[in-house]
Design a protein around this motif. Sequence first.
Motif, short mmCIF file in Angstrom:
data_model
loop_
_atom_site.label_atom_id
_atom_site.label_comp_id
_atom_site.label_asym_id
_atom_site.label_seq_id
_atom_site.Cartn_x
_atom_site.Cartn_y
_atom_site.Cartn_z
N THR A 1 0.87 -1.10 -0.06
CA THR A 1 -0.06 -0.01 0.06
C THR A 1 0.63 1.16 -0.16
OG1 THR A 1 -1.66 -0.90 1.19
CG2 THR A 1 -1.85 1.33 1.25
N LEU A 2 0.60 2.21 -0.82
CA LEU A 2 1.38 3.52 -0.88
C LEU A 2 0.44 4.57 -0.10
CD1 LEU A 2 3.38 5.23 -2.35
CD2 LEU A 2 2.07 5.57 -3.70
N LYS B 1 -10.87 1.94 -4.77
CA LYS B 1 -9.58 1.48 -4.38
C LYS B 1 -8.74 2.51 -3.81
CE LYS B 1 -9.89 -2.17 -8.22
NZ LYS B 1 -9.64 -2.43 -9.58
N ILE B 2 -9.15 3.62 -3.74
CA ILE B 2 -8.48 5.03 -3.31
C ILE B 2 -9.21 5.37 -2.05
CG2 ILE B 2 -7.82 7.27 -3.64
CD1 ILE B 2 -6.79 5.21 -5.64
N LEU B 3 -8.64 5.41 -0.99
CA LEU B 3 -9.13 5.61 0.51
C LEU B 3 -8.66 6.93 1.01
CD1 LEU B 3 -8.92 2.25 2.25
CD2 LEU B 3 -10.70 3.13 0.82
N VAL B 4 -9.02 7.64 1.45
CA VAL B 4 -8.65 8.90 2.51
C VAL B 4 -8.90 8.79 3.88
CG1 VAL B 4 -8.90 11.44 2.41
CG2 VAL B 4 -9.19 10.41 0.25
N ASN B 5 -8.01 8.52 4.48
CA ASN B 5 -8.24 8.54 6.27
C ASN B 5 -8.96 7.02 6.37
OD1 ASN B 5 -7.23 11.21 6.54
ND2 ASN B 5 -9.08 12.05 6.40
N ILE C 1 -3.88 9.85 1.88
CA ILE C 1 -4.47 9.04 0.92
C ILE C 1 -3.74 7.63 0.54
CG2 ILE C 1 -4.64 9.07 -1.60
CD1 ILE C 1 -4.67 12.22 -1.64
N SER C 2 -4.26 6.63 0.55
CA SER C 2 -3.89 5.37 0.46
C SER C 2 -4.35 4.55 -0.64
CB SER C 2 -3.84 4.73 1.72
OG SER C 2 -5.44 4.44 2.29
N HIS D 1 15.53 7.60 -8.66
CA HIS D 1 15.05 6.78 -7.36
C HIS D 1 13.58 6.43 -7.49
CE1 HIS D 1 13.28 10.63 -5.92
NE2 HIS D 1 14.43 11.17 -6.48
N PRO D 2 13.42 5.44 -6.59
CA PRO D 2 11.90 5.15 -6.43
C PRO D 2 10.97 6.43 -6.08
CG PRO D 2 13.41 3.70 -5.28
CD PRO D 2 14.19 4.87 -5.61
N ALA D 3 9.70 6.58 -6.70
CA ALA D 3 8.85 7.35 -6.60
C ALA D 3 7.67 6.94 -7.10
CB ALA D 3 9.38 8.93 -6.87
#
Length: 306
Positions: free
Chosen positions: A2-3, A40-44, A60-61, A97-99
């Motif tokens: 999860t990001l 599929k997008i969550l906020v808090n 956001i996750s 780099h990873p982003a």
Amino acid sequence: MTLNYKIQNEDLGVTIVSFLSRKYTYYSQVEWIKQVYEKKILVNGLVITQDYRIGAGDEISFDLGEFTEPEVDSNYSIVYEDEYLFAVNKPGNLPVHPAGRYRNGNLTTLLSSSHPNFTFFIVNRIDRETSGLVLFGKTKLAASKLGKLFETGKISKTYLCYVEGNFPEFISANGYLGSDNTSTIRKKKKFTYDKMDSSLWNVNTDFKLLKYQNGISKLEVVPHTGKIHQIRATLYSLGYPVVGDKIYGYDENLFLQFIQNGIVENKYGIQRQALHAHCLDFIHPFMGKQTIIRAEEPLDMENILF
């Protein structure tokens, strides 16, 4: 996997879809709407709608497993190496780099995968679409010493780039860089010779004409300072946008088009900004000798004038 992303002050007030499509440009706005619709997008930790406006403290996750990582150009090469440091010639379309979604498709991860016993510490960064030299220290001390050379201007950097228009023989652009408040692109910068307010950065870049043909100029660029987007924003503000530049090109709607559908027509046959980090020249912090490292101009840029 999860990001998670904690909202910054500059993100406040925009819709969730607008934020996602601007920050994570590898998917179109339509695709982000689909992800929100499919919950599929969550906020808090909560499901939201596409019209949700971001507020202070929001987090956001989304699950990275739901997405396909964008393709990159992994054809990098090590062009210099000694016992203290090494330099890589990075192709265009490869993050350093990873982003965001580039968890595996980036230079540092690729280096770690191909050289598992290789210890390294990154010294400088260039944009994903900019090709050329990236410097690494083999120890923290080496990276620190090299980093100080960059910070104090003791590493001479030379770039090659192609711009639209008939560029003068030479321009030394010593002025100021700040946000372009007239643009719809939040991260876009603007160069000016006048210091309009105290928030502007002083920047200094020399531009030398190498060749002009069919409305395109090839330049040698020497930046004496190192601010984000310095070369591209300066050239854009002077009236000579970098060929293929989606943000600082002749039409910034190309960047918005790129965000929307991930592709953009390019009349010059290059699918990135025509900017290449060509040469680094410095006194080696351990050996005490002049060290000059070069990365040859890539073919996609060489072919612009032909």
